[in-house]
Scaffold this active site. Structure first.
Site, short mmCIF file in Angstrom:
data_model
loop_
_atom_site.label_atom_id
_atom_site.label_comp_id
_atom_site.label_asym_id
_atom_site.label_seq_id
_atom_site.Cartn_x
_atom_site.Cartn_y
_atom_site.Cartn_z
CG ASN A 165 21.00 56.37 13.45
OD1 ASN A 165 20.59 55.88 13.41
ND2 ASN A 165 21.35 56.88 14.80
CB SER B 259 27.57 59.15 22.95
OG SER B 259 26.63 59.17 23.67
NE ARG C 260 23.06 56.29 21.00
CZ ARG C 260 23.47 56.78 21.89
NH1 ARG C 260 22.30 57.50 22.21
NH2 ARG C 260 24.48 56.38 22.47
#
Lengths: 288, 156
Positions: free
Chosen positions: A220, A212, A216
């Site tokens: 993005n 994660s 992440r």
């Protein structure tokens, strides 16, 4: 958008082809990677731009560090001091061991500056560097991606690095025996029946944290890059007509708006990546 | 989004960059920051001390001023008292001197008066005797009436 414009005359890539072309890395295999996982290949563009950004960031800070004064600081020194102080404060709040902070502080600072600069590559016009590279290399289909953090390898590489740091501190602080004991007894308690469950939970925790953490940032930046491409496509479709001109205006407006908003995302994601690094390392200091 | 060996290369770069920061960038800047924090703390302490010293000095000077004023006032009062005393003494001395002079003058006058009376008495007696002699030459022997003459002389 001149590439898209020129190619419209010759072989006219569709919007889909344009985007797909932009999302292929320049790698050592000489063509787009076919398998999802192939450890025989290295992405040259990601390596070039990430090392470039890392060296640039560290060089600027190194120059400041070389001429640093405890008297009245210059503007550059003040700027670096602000960032360093911010990182140091966060590190102090999260990692309580001063001994560990001597490595974790610099690590977090590096992560913040490096990720920030890599994310900032997104602010360059999406076609600028690829077009330059295509002109220089003479291959009009040459692949080039300029945002290293929009490459999953880069972000997962960094988050794996953080995982290794966490494992190192787990063993250093708790001892190998203490850590293995924790792996089997936390979080549910010390009972032979619970050992497998605990161990599975711990492994899942480490995997989830690491993946994660990398995903992440990647997600993005990847999404941000995609939106820049979509905006670029809008401008590429402009013609001398009412709709065409409004598409051009739309490109300028949407491009500006997204770029401004992206400044926030770029900084925020760099900050989040740094904070999570600190939090994970801090957690590896605490016994369950 | 394919995975490949870039991941490991990036991992290595990650640690190299972190090591460079830890070795060459972080320590000097943190040292400078700590030094500056100490300088500022010292400066603040010095300022606090200076303020305290100033307070003490102000207090001392106020005390000195008040003391001086008190002393001056006391001196003035003493001087006035002394002046009044001197005047009083001078007055008394002058009066005594005046009395003395007056008394002396009076005594002298009295003496002079007595002496003059004495003289006058003698001259009158002589005159009387001379007069009486002239009158009596013709009829009275001075020697025979000497006792009478003496009695008269006594009464003058």
């Amino acid at each position: 958008m001149s590439t898209a414009g020129q190619e419209a005359v010759t072989n006219a890539p569709t919007a889909g082809e344009y985007i797909v072309h932009h999302l292929v890395q320049w790698n050592t295999s000489g063509h787009a990677q076919k398998d999802v996982i192939d450890f025989g290949i290295i992405n040259i563009d990601t390596m070039i731009f990430s090392i470039l950004m890392g060296v640039l960031g560290l060089f600027v800070m190194w120059r400041v560090a070389r001429s640093v004064t405890s008297g009245v600081p210059g503007r550059m020194q003040a700027a670096v001091e602000i960032v360093l102080e911010m990182v140091n404060d966060q590190a102090k709040g999260i990692v309580h061991s001063a001994e560990s902070r001597r490595f974790v502080g610099p690590l977090a600072l590096t992560v913040f500056i490096w990720v920030f600069l890599m994310n900032c590559m997104d602010f360059l016009p999406v076609d600028l560097l690829p077009l330059l590279w295509q002109t220089i290399s003479g291959d009009h289909h040459a692949y080039l991606r300029v945002v290293p953090t929009a490459d999953l390898n880069a972000t997962l590489g960094m988050s794996t690095g953080v995982l290794l740091v966490c494992l190192y501190y787990n063993i250093k602080i708790k001892g190998l025996g203490g850590w293995v004991h924790e792996l089997f007894t936390a979080p549910f308690g010390s009972h032979p029946l619970l050992y497998p469950v605990n161990f599975a939970m711990q492994i899942i925790e480490f995997l989830a944290k690491t993946i994660s953490h990398g995903m992440r940032l990647f997600g993005n930046m990847y999404a941000g890059e995609l939106i820049f491409m979509l905006i670029a496509l809008m401008g590429a479709a402009w013609t001398v007509s009412a709709t065409g001109v409004s598409l051009f205006v739309g490109h300028v407006l949407a491009g500006s708006a997204w770029a401004i908003f992206h400044i926030l995302i770029v900084t925020l994601q760099a900050f989040i990546f740094m904070m999570l690094t600190l939090v994970y390392v801090g957690q590896s200091h605490e016994a369950h | 989004m394919n995975l490949n060996a870039t991941l490991f290369a990036q991992l290595v770069v990650f640690f190299i960059l972190a090591w460079v920061t830890m070795r060459f960038i972080w320590p000097p800047i943190v040292k400078a920051l700590d030094e500056r924090a100490k300088k500022i703390a010292d400066g603040l302490a010095a300022a606090e001390r200076g303020k305290h010293d100033l307070e003490l000095a102000t207090k001392r000077s106020t005390d000195a001023l008040r003391e001086g004023k008190e002393k001056a006032a006391e001196l003035i009062v003493n001087a006035e008292k002394r002046a009044a005393q001197v005047i009083e003494e001078a007055k008394v001395a002058a009066k005594a001197e005046a009395d003395r002079i007056v008394a002396g003058a009076k005594a002298e006058i009295d003496q002079e008066a007595v002496r003059t009376k004495e003289q006058l008495r003698g001259q009158v007696a002589a005159l009387v005797v001379a007069g009486a002699e002239k009158i009596l030459r013709r009829e009275i022997n001075a020697q025979a009436h000497a006792d009478i003459l003496a009695t008269i002389k006594q009464d003058l």
